[in-house]
Design a protein around this motif. Structure first.
Motif, mmCIF file in Angstrom:
data_model
loop_
_atom_site.group_PDB
_atom_site.id
_atom_site.type_symbol
_atom_site.label_atom_id
_atom_site.label_comp_id
_atom_site.label_asym_id
_atom_site.label_seq_id
_atom_site.Cartn_x
_atom_site.Cartn_y
_atom_site.Cartn_z
ATOM 1 N N TYR A 1 0.901 -1.272 -0.033
ATOM 2 C CA TYR A 1 -0.121 -0.058 -0.153
ATOM 3 C C TYR A 1 1.065 1.116 -0.071
ATOM 4 N N MET A 2 0.703 2.267 -0.971
ATOM 5 C CA MET A 2 1.514 3.188 -1.139
ATOM 6 C C MET A 2 0.703 4.446 -0.834
ATOM 7 N N LEU A 3 1.148 5.456 0.074
ATOM 8 C CA LEU A 3 0.698 6.513 0.299
ATOM 9 C C LEU A 3 1.097 7.886 -0.536
ATOM 10 N N ILE A 4 0.438 8.365 -1.403
ATOM 11 C CA ILE A 4 0.764 9.317 -2.086
ATOM 12 C C ILE A 4 0.122 10.648 -2.145
ATOM 13 N N SER A 5 0.678 11.746 -2.213
ATOM 14 C CA SER A 5 0.151 13.082 -1.777
ATOM 15 C C SER A 5 0.696 14.030 -3.042
ATOM 16 N N ASP A 6 -0.575 14.250 -3.618
ATOM 17 C CA ASP A 6 -0.214 15.396 -4.882
ATOM 18 C C ASP A 6 -0.169 16.763 -4.279
#
Length: 289
Positions: A256-261
């Motif tokens: 699971y990858m937490l990504i913030s744009d």
């Protein structure tokens, strides 16, 4: 896509009791994913949540950055376990071992000023507070191996090269044998954020500025790289920050990858970001609770 919409700058991915937990630093909340993939609010944390972990009874624990406190969640009002202000400037990420000891990384200095080397803070279940390690530059992502004998921490802004630093964990929770696990490039490009350890002892690390997740073996060999792309529809002016990650799922092989744009200016001013969670299957399983 596992989850998106209504999320901000995400941190501290943790797989626990069959579900993914994480902190939202923009919205001051701790979430877990429901069985249908919807983020459910576990708690509001006005002190800005970051590092997550679980005590031996399964109760969630969280670091409140702005209040410099270690909290236990579960009741209507979070319970303060420790005041970290006397020993930690801006306590941030955390790993909790199976004995309930919390290892916390303090930022240590104000961005823009000269970096200051610090130690990890060790909070014991009986309330004692120790320190471990020395001269760590912005200790950030923290993870503990499956046998509990190795702790790895990301030195996010160490110059001229960022690094993963490892320790041996003794029976009483002390950290000894400080050593380099892996080194990377300049903190201007290859700063490191969250990490997790798989069942072979390799570390998955997030590199926010370049939008990559890498699997790294002790000694520095990179075996896998996952590159992410910005969600320009959700955030037209931003890039894709690879923030944190956790291994979970039925077989513990879902990354699971937490990504913030976002972009650096807006992130620095107000933690302005649009968060999302993506997942991919990997070959080597993670560590079960």
């Amino acid at each position: 896509m596992v989850a998106q919409g209504g999320l901000g700058y995400l941190e501290s991915a943790r797989w626990h009791d069959g579900t993914l937990w994480f902190s939202d630093m923009t919205r001051y909340k701790v979430y877990r994913l429901s069985s249908d993939g919807r983020p459910e609010v576990v708690a509001d944390v006005p002190g800005r949540p970051s590092g997550l972990g679980f005590d031996p009874d399964g109760a969630p624990m969280v670091v409140a950055i702005d209040d410099a406190q270690l909290l236990r969640l579960g009741n209507a009002t979070p319970e303060k376990l420790a005041d970290l202000a006397p020993v930690a400037f801006h306590p941030n990420d955390m790993a909790v071992d199976r004995n309930g000891r919390a290892y916390i990384g303090p930022q240590g200095y104000v961005f823009g000023e000269d970096p200051v080397g610090v130690s990890l803070v060790v909070c014991h279940p009986d309330g004692r507070i120790d320190t471990g390690g020395e001269d760590l530059i912005f200790p950030n992502g923290i993870a503990i191996s499956g046998d509990g004998r190795t702790l790895v921490v990301a030195e996010s802004f160490r110059a001229p090269r960022t690094r993963l630093t490892a320790f041996t964990v003794t029976d009483d929770g002390s950290l000894v044998d400080q050593r380099v696990f892996a080194e990377f490039g300049s903190p201007d490009t290859e700063t490191i954020d969250g990490i997790c350890i798989d069942s072979e002892g390799a570390v998955w690390a997030a590199f926010p500025w370049i939008g990559e997740f890498r699997r790294v073996r002790d000694g520095g060999e990179v075996t896998d790289i996952i590159r992410i792309t910005p969600d320009t529809e959700a955030y037209p002016d931003g890039g894709a920050f690879a923030v944190d990650l956790a291994l979970g799922g039925p077989e513990m092989r879902t990354l699971y990858m937490l990504i913030s744009d976002t972009n650096p200016q807006r992130l620095g001013n107000s933690m302005d970001a649009t968060g999302r969670i993506e997942a991919i299957e990997v070959d080597v399983a993670g560590i079960r609770d």
